[in-house]
Design a protein around this motif. Structure first.
Motif, PDB file in Angstrom:
ATOM      1  N   HIS A 428       0.843  -1.194   0.000  1.00 37.67           N
ATOM      2  CA  HIS A 428       0.000   0.000   0.000  1.00 37.67           C
ATOM      3  C   HIS A 428       0.880   1.246   0.000  1.00 37.67           C
ATOM      4  O   HIS A 428       1.990   1.257   0.515  1.00 37.67           O
ATOM      5  CB  HIS A 428      -0.928   0.001   1.211  1.00 37.67           C
ATOM      6  CG  HIS A 428      -0.334   0.597   2.452  1.00 37.67           C
ATOM      7  ND1 HIS A 428      -0.558   1.897   2.812  1.00 37.67           N
ATOM      8  CD2 HIS A 428       0.487   0.078   3.369  1.00 37.67           C
ATOM      9  CE1 HIS A 428       0.098   2.146   3.931  1.00 37.67           C
ATOM     10  NE2 HIS A 428       0.752   1.070   4.282  1.00 37.67           N
ATOM     11  N   ASN A 429       0.357   2.278  -0.637  1.00 43.37           N
ATOM     12  CA  ASN A 429       1.073   3.543  -0.728  1.00 43.37           C
ATOM     13  C   ASN A 429       2.403   3.456  -1.485  1.00 43.37           C
ATOM     14  O   ASN A 429       3.243   4.325  -1.361  1.00 43.37           O
ATOM     15  CB  ASN A 429       1.314   4.126   0.670  1.00 43.37           C
ATOM     16  CG  ASN A 429       1.369   5.643   0.628  1.00 43.37           C
ATOM     17  OD1 ASN A 429       0.649   6.250  -0.164  1.00 43.37           O
ATOM     18  ND2 ASN A 429       2.222   6.254   1.418  1.00 43.37           N
ATOM     19  N   THR A 430       2.587   2.402  -2.265  1.00 46.12           N
ATOM     20  CA  THR A 430       3.792   2.348  -3.095  1.00 46.12           C
ATOM     21  C   THR A 430       3.397   2.543  -4.555  1.00 46.12           C
ATOM     22  O   THR A 430       2.216   2.640  -4.899  1.00 46.12           O
ATOM     23  CB  THR A 430       4.489   0.979  -3.008  1.00 46.12           C
ATOM     24  OG1 THR A 430       3.613   0.018  -3.594  1.00 46.12           O
ATOM     25  CG2 THR A 430       4.775   0.587  -1.574  1.00 46.12           C
ATOM     26  N   LEU A 431       4.404   2.560  -5.406  1.00 44.18           N
ATOM     27  CA  LEU A 431       4.142   2.700  -6.834  1.00 44.18           C
ATOM     28  C   LEU A 431       3.421   1.486  -7.398  1.00 44.18           C
ATOM     29  O   LEU A 431       2.888   1.541  -8.503  1.00 44.18           O
ATOM     30  CB  LEU A 431       5.459   2.925  -7.583  1.00 44.18           C
ATOM     31  CG  LEU A 431       6.043   4.333  -7.415  1.00 44.18           C
ATOM     32  CD1 LEU A 431       7.305   4.471  -8.240  1.00 44.18           C
ATOM     33  CD2 LEU A 431       5.045   5.395  -7.826  1.00 44.18           C
ATOM     34  N   HIS A 436      -1.014  -0.259 -10.620  1.00 51.84           N
ATOM     35  CA  HIS A 436      -2.287  -0.967 -10.743  1.00 51.84           C
ATOM     36  C   HIS A 436      -3.393  -0.056 -11.256  1.00 51.84           C
ATOM     37  O   HIS A 436      -4.083  -0.384 -12.212  1.00 51.84           O
ATOM     38  CB  HIS A 436      -2.719  -1.588  -9.410  1.00 51.84           C
ATOM     39  CG  HIS A 436      -4.180  -1.914  -9.391  1.00 51.84           C
ATOM     40  ND1 HIS A 436      -4.714  -2.951 -10.131  1.00 51.84           N
ATOM     41  CD2 HIS A 436      -5.229  -1.324  -8.788  1.00 51.84           C
ATOM     42  CE1 HIS A 436      -6.018  -2.984  -9.952  1.00 51.84           C
ATOM     43  NE2 HIS A 436      -6.359  -2.004  -9.141  1.00 51.84           N
ATOM     44  N   PHE A 437      -3.581   1.098 -10.632  1.00 51.76           N
ATOM     45  CA  PHE A 437      -4.762   1.856 -11.084  1.00 51.76           C
ATOM     46  C   PHE A 437      -4.570   2.472 -12.451  1.00 51.76           C
ATOM     47  O   PHE A 437      -5.535   2.632 -13.183  1.00 51.76           O
ATOM     48  CB  PHE A 437      -5.298   2.818 -10.011  1.00 51.76           C
ATOM     49  CG  PHE A 437      -4.463   3.999  -9.631  1.00 51.76           C
ATOM     50  CD1 PHE A 437      -4.264   5.057 -10.493  1.00 51.76           C
ATOM     51  CD2 PHE A 437      -3.922   4.064  -8.355  1.00 51.76           C
ATOM     52  CE1 PHE A 437      -3.523   6.154 -10.107  1.00 51.76           C
ATOM     53  CE2 PHE A 437      -3.177   5.168  -7.962  1.00 51.76           C
ATOM     54  CZ  PHE A 437      -2.971   6.213  -8.842  1.00 51.76           C
ATOM     55  N   LEU A 491       9.170  -1.333  -9.051  1.00 54.84           N
ATOM     56  CA  LEU A 491       9.578  -0.329  -8.067  1.00 54.84           C
ATOM     57  C   LEU A 491       8.708  -0.398  -6.823  1.00 54.84           C
ATOM     58  O   LEU A 491       9.201  -0.324  -5.693  1.00 54.84           O
ATOM     59  CB  LEU A 491       9.493   1.068  -8.692  1.00 54.84           C
ATOM     60  CG  LEU A 491      10.557   1.389  -9.729  1.00 54.84           C
ATOM     61  CD1 LEU A 491      10.211   2.675 -10.472  1.00 54.84           C
ATOM     62  CD2 LEU A 491      11.908   1.522  -9.051  1.00 54.84           C
ATOM     63  N   GLY A 492       7.401  -0.551  -7.044  1.00 58.54           N
ATOM     64  CA  GLY A 492       6.488  -0.594  -5.906  1.00 58.54           C
ATOM     65  C   GLY A 492       6.738  -1.816  -5.047  1.00 58.54           C
ATOM     66  O   GLY A 492       6.823  -1.726  -3.813  1.00 58.54           O
ATOM     67  N   GLY A 495       9.418  -1.402  -2.831  1.00 57.66           N
ATOM     68  CA  GLY A 495       9.218  -0.503  -1.708  1.00 57.66           C
ATOM     69  C   GLY A 495       9.269   0.970  -2.014  1.00 57.66           C
ATOM     70  O   GLY A 495       9.290   1.783  -1.103  1.00 57.66           O
ATOM     71  N   MET A 496       9.284   1.363  -3.285  1.00 54.86           N
ATOM     72  CA  MET A 496       9.326   2.800  -3.552  1.00 54.86           C
ATOM     73  C   MET A 496       7.945   3.408  -3.323  1.00 54.86           C
ATOM     74  O   MET A 496       6.957   3.020  -3.944  1.00 54.86           O
ATOM     75  CB  MET A 496       9.786   3.072  -4.985  1.00 54.86           C
ATOM     76  CG  MET A 496       9.845   4.565  -5.260  1.00 54.86           C
ATOM     77  SD  MET A 496      10.640   4.962  -6.809  1.00 54.86           S
ATOM     78  CE  MET A 496      10.044   6.625  -7.074  1.00 54.86           C
ATOM     79  N   ALA A 497       7.875   4.382  -2.421  1.00 58.27           N
ATOM     80  CA  ALA A 497       6.594   4.999  -2.086  1.00 58.27           C
ATOM     81  C   ALA A 497       6.078   5.824  -3.251  1.00 58.27           C
ATOM     82  O   ALA A 497       6.859   6.334  -4.065  1.00 58.27           O
ATOM     83  CB  ALA A 497       6.738   5.874  -0.854  1.00 58.27           C
ATOM     84  N   ARG A 498       4.762   5.938  -3.340  1.00 58.94           N
ATOM     85  CA  ARG A 498       4.187   6.839  -4.338  1.00 58.94           C
ATOM     86  C   ARG A 498       4.350   8.272  -3.845  1.00 58.94           C
ATOM     87  O   ARG A 498       4.682   8.510  -2.685  1.00 58.94           O
ATOM     88  CB  ARG A 498       2.722   6.501  -4.574  1.00 58.94           C
ATOM     89  CG  ARG A 498       1.837   6.798  -3.380  1.00 58.94           C
ATOM     90  CD  ARG A 498       0.422   6.307  -3.562  1.00 58.94           C
ATOM     91  NE  ARG A 498      -0.339   7.164  -4.472  1.00 58.94           N
ATOM     92  CZ  ARG A 498      -1.675   7.193  -4.499  1.00 58.94           C
ATOM     93  NH1 ARG A 498      -2.372   6.404  -3.681  1.00 58.94           N
ATOM     94  NH2 ARG A 498      -2.317   7.960  -5.346  1.00 58.94           N
TER      95      ARG A 498
END
Ligand code: HEM
Ligand SMILES: [Cu+2]
Lengths: 695, 215
Positions: A428-431, A436-437, A491-492, A495-498
């Motif tokens: 959650h809150n990652t790229l 996905h969206f 990336l997500g 662990g890369m945060a959005r």
């Protein structure tokens, strides 16, 4: 905030520092210069447009024929024009976001954090509220009355009000580039961050009022679409004879009617907190931000189906037309559509699995979410079976539809991953979420809207779009998407945060570069789309399809001239079956004169919609800057306009039967002299819009 | 279109002389308003839900027992219910085609009752504010003022609408559009009544049940 001075009264909290040009002058760094550049583009764009219109002496034409028009077709086209303008802005912003992240590996990059936050906030807000929504509303507006055999929408004047509210909201979005700044709170605007004590500037106010105008506009659009489909179907057009696009339109309309109010409540209460000092979502005196989160996603999840369903409708039309086959599993598609509509209200919590509910609640919502994959899967199979043994032609809309089917399924898989709460906790809150969206929204919404645009363009304007450029554009949209977003899954998951402004792991570099390259390819796709439009307009005389049926298609919208007359149908058609026009052609009943032409009553153009929408935007601008006289003045203008309009009685005009007859006979003569074109040649210049239907 | 029979589905409409086309338009105009009311009902449903979640969020400020006056809320209820009755009489005048004066009279009476309701409500609000029970005191009071206030705004808007309709009956007579608007207005007015009944039960009566109690 304002002193008791006269300027304080006149200008509220506005000051010189609100102008990006002044800011760039005072602090000339790249970030501010980009801001000033964007502001200049808006100003110069506006000035050039105004100058051009003046030079062409087109004001009167635009005002009488377009802006004040209540014709659903013109309103639809204007909606789509807004959507394309806003798409361009939001896509450029996306390229900037990607560039910043690619440039900011162990360094600050070139965009300042606050500015970066504005970029993703405007990008997301625009793509949803000012690109997807106007685009689909415009398309429904244009197509649905033609498909169900109606002369207009149920409420033409309300239709115009909705359009101009959307235009006004877009205007506020644009104004935020020139005067002040936009919200940094993301497209979802979560409090308490967006409350006064954390975001004191005008940013969240711009967001609130732009979104509020758009959501009121969408509510009116939803009412209008639903009422049109319920009450204005031609005789014989029973629900189960409607083209599938109409079904998706009515489902979207129902979702708008029920899902826009939560958004309106959320933004209005946030505004109450900011303007009146209430404590709905603040972090003190009992405020509870979870209420906002629930309200927002009570809207937000149905919203994704609002934007996705019309595209499903487009795919159904396009796949059936370009496979020359009846839509496979029509009833299952209808049921699947309505099931998705209902289920979409039962899953909103999956947007915040991590925000403190019990594991049991998360499990319920996770399972409900996965359940949506079932009706969606049904649809995919239906489209595949529609193509099976059909005479498939790979026109650009068809290519986009095929790309959608593959890509959307992949996105659906990652959706099931996200719907599993334990996995969701990890990403959650990652790229990964961003990937996905976009994996749902770009194929699921954008491709569909573009496919619809290319599919119905010849109907609306009377000439085909250049296919070669269409293929190039579609190819770029497809490859660009994969390049720009598949790296984000990696990336997500790493662990890369959005919404990240700086990146500290050099291992991310290659992926970020690929994603940036993908963003450029997507930008090329957009440019190609405009080049296609330009080239097609230039070459229009060679590609005329005035008879109106270039693809041997099936619905009633193809049974009239291209472009259709203002009154759509000389007489309201009598419908005997599904795919009415297709069977009429097969039974040799198409292109027949009418026995008895009649006078037709149509709504007169009206300036009220323009006045209401733009005054509401002016009111919003006043609210942003706390210029109370502006608020009062334009608020009064809105109310007065609505009241005055309700006194007017001379609001329709009559098209004499003779005029209808003359137009109809001219068109029939055209159809008579045109050479039918076979499906193999429909993308050639021989296509005059008359399909050969012996096959 | 064939789905709509020739019969008149809406009380108060007698458009015998009008062509079928416009009667069809009437169907859709009133139906569209019903859809709007559904959407509006969602707004109220959410405000009620929010109010519910904020009942306990007093932050040490006053609660229902301290501030709500059941007496005046009861009188407000009676006033609003009576105004629904008078609007019912308006609808009957519309249908039975009495003299225009009588219709205007009932409308004016409804308007007066609406204004009386608003006057009392504003008085209640002002009293509360003078005690320091303002919307910015606590989340509970925010929820209260916004829920009841949004209903009040609707009544204000409805009153303005009545005024406009009185003017329209006077200047335009009772043409099809005036009739349609009166029917829509009556739906709106009765809808507000229903919402008020919910407010009376959920806000004021419930306030009695939990005298000073926590959440
Ligand atoms: C067409 C090419 C597009 C590109 C290159 C693109 C790129 C991006 C990027 C880079 C972000 C920020 C990611 C981050 O937080 O680090 C983003 C966010 C977002 N995008 Fe897009 N996007 C595109 C199209 C769309 C479309 C079509 C939609 C919706 C219909 C959309 C909706 C959003 C939303 C809602 C956000 C979240 C904004 C936020 O964090 O508040 N995008 N996009
Ligand atoms: Cu969702």
């Amino acid at each position: 905030m304002t002193g008791p001075t006269i300027t304080g009264f006149l200008l509220g909290s506005l000051s010189w520092g609100a102008l990006p040009f002044v800011r760039a002058w005072r602090e000339p760094n790249i970030s501010e210069i980009i801001g000033a550049g964007a502001g200049s583009i808006v100003v110069i764009g506006a000035v050039v447009t105004i100058a051009l219109i003046t030079w062409l002496q087109a004001w009167e034409y635009l005002w009488t024929q377009w802006f004040t028009s209540l014709d659903h077709k013109k309103i639809g086209i204007m909606y789509i024009v807004i959507a394309l303008v806003m798409l361009s802005r939001a896509l450029i912003e996306a390229v900037l976001i990607r560039s910043q992240q690619a440039a900011a590996i162990n360094g600050p990059g070139f965009v300042e954090p606050g500015h970066f936050a504005q970029l993703f906030s405007t990008h997301g807000s625009i793509m949803i509220f000012f690109m997807a929504m106007p685009f689909l509303t415009g398309m429904v507006n244009y197509v649905v009355p033609l498909q169900i055999g109606a002369r207009d929408m149920a409420f033409p004047y309300l239709n115009s009000v909705g359009l101009w509210l959307t235009a006004g909201g877009s205007g506020l979005m644009m104004a935020s580039l020139v005067v002040g700044e936009f919200s940094t709170g993301g497209w979802s605007g979560y409090p308490p961050y967006t409350e006064l004590n954390f975001s004191g500037g005008p940013g969240p106010d711009y967001w609130i009022w732009a979104i509020t105008l758009a959501s009121i506009g969408s509510t009116t659009a939803g009412i209008n679409i639903a009422c049109t489909i319920y009450k204005f179907r031609a005789p014989g057009m029973t629900f189960l004879r409607m083209p599938l696009f109409c079904w998706t339109a009515v489902c979207t309309a129902i979702l708008m009617i029920f899902a826009m109010p939560p958004l309106t409540v959320a933004t209005a209460l946030l505004a109450a907190d900011r303007y009146l000092g209430t404590h709905f979502f603040t972090d003190d005196l009992g405020g509870n931000m979870m209420n906002y989160v629930n309200l927002f996603w009570l809207f937000g999840h149905p919203e994704v189906y609002i934007v996705v369903l019309p595209s499903f409708g487009v795919y159904s039309e396009v796949v059936s037309a370009f496979s020359s086959k009846e839509l496979y599993g029509y009833k299952s598609l209808v049921i699947a559509t309505m099931a998705i509509g209902v289920l979409s209200f039962t899953v909103w919590l999956h947007h915040f699995f991590t925000m403190g509910q019990s594991a049991d609640i998360n499990a319920v919502f996770g399972i409900a979410t996965m359940a949506i994959a079932i009706p969606t899967g049904v649809k995919i199979y239906d489209w595949i079976f529609t193509m099976f043994r059909g005479e498939v032609r790979f026109t650009p809309p068809m290519v986009l539809s095929l790309a959608f089917m593959v890509t959307f399924v992949l996105g659906g898989f990652t959706g099931v991953i996200l719907a599993t709460p334990p996995l969701n906790y990890m990403v959650h809150n990652t790229l990964f979420v961003v990937a996905h969206f976009h994996n749902m929204l770009i194929p699921g919404t954008l491709y569909g809207l573009l496919a619809g645009y290319m599919y119905w363009f010849p109907k609306a304007f009377g000439f085909r779009l250049n296919e070669r450029l269409g293929w190039i554009s579609a190819g770029c949209w497809i490859t660009g998407f994969y390049l720009a977003f598949f790296p984000l899954y990696v990336l997500g998951a790493s662990g890369m945060a959005r919404r990240t402004h700086e990146v500290f792991d050099p291992a991310f570099r290659p992926w970020l570069y690929v994603a940036l390259f993908g963003a450029f390819v997507l930008f090329t796709a957009l440019v190609t789309l405009f080049v296609q439009l330009f080239v097609s307009i230039r070459d229009r005389h060679a590609n005329m399809v005035a008879v109106g049926d270039p693809w041997d298609a099936r619905g009633l919208e193809w049974s009239v001239a291209a472009p259709p007359p203002e009154w759509n149908f000389a007489v309201i058609p009598q419908v005997e079956s599904r795919d009415a026009f297709y069977w009429r052609k097969r039974n040799r009943e198409a292109y027949k004169p009418v026995d008895h032409y009649q006078d037709i009553e149509l709504p007169k153009p009206s300036a009220c919609g323009v006045i209401v929408g733009l005054s509401a935007a002016a009111c919003g601008f006043g609210l942003v800057w706390r210029i109370w006289w502006l608020v009062a003045l334009f608020g009064a203008v809105v109310v007065a306009t609505v009241i005055i309009r309700s006194f007017l009685r001379d609001v329709t005009r009559t098209i004499p039967a003779a005029e209808v007859e003359a137009f109809d006979r001219r068109w029939l003569a055209q159809a008579h002299y045109a050479k039918p074109v076979s499906r193999q040649r429909e993308m050639s210049r021989r296509n005059e819009g008359l399909a050969e239907w012996t096959a | 279109m064939d789905s709509v029979g020739p019969q008149l589905r809406h009380a108060g409409l007698n458009l015998e002389d009008d062509p079928r086309e416009s009667r069809h338009q009437v169907e859709s105009d009133v139906f569209g308003f019903w859809i709007f009311l559904m959407s509006d009902a969602v707004i109220f449903a959410l405000l009620f839900a929010l109010y519910g979640t904020m009942l306990g969020a007093r932050a040490g400020g006053p609660g229902p027992a301290d501030e709500f006056k059941i007496g005046s809320a009861f009188v407000e209820t009676l006033i609003l219910l009576t105004s629904s009755f008078t609007f019912g009489m308006t609808s009957l005048c519309l249908k039975r085609d009495h003299k225009p004066q009588r219709l205007t009279l009932w409308l004016a009476l409804t308007l007066l009752l609406g204004l009386a309701f608003l006057g009392m409500e504003i008085h209640d609000f002002v009293t509360m504010v003078s005690h320091g029970a303002t919307a910015s005191r606590s989340a509970f009071l925010s929820g209260f003022f916004v829920l009841v206030g949004v209903h009040g705004l609707h009544v204000t808007f409805g009153s303005l609408w009545i005024l406009v309709m009185v003017a329209q009956v006077a200047t335009l007579g009772r043409d099809a559009k005036v009739k349609i608007n009166l029917i829509r207005l009556s739906l709106f007015w009765h809808f507000l009544d229903v919402i008020w009944v919910a407010i009376f039960s959920v806000v004021y009566l419930q306030g009695l049940i939990v005298p000073g109690g926590g959440s």
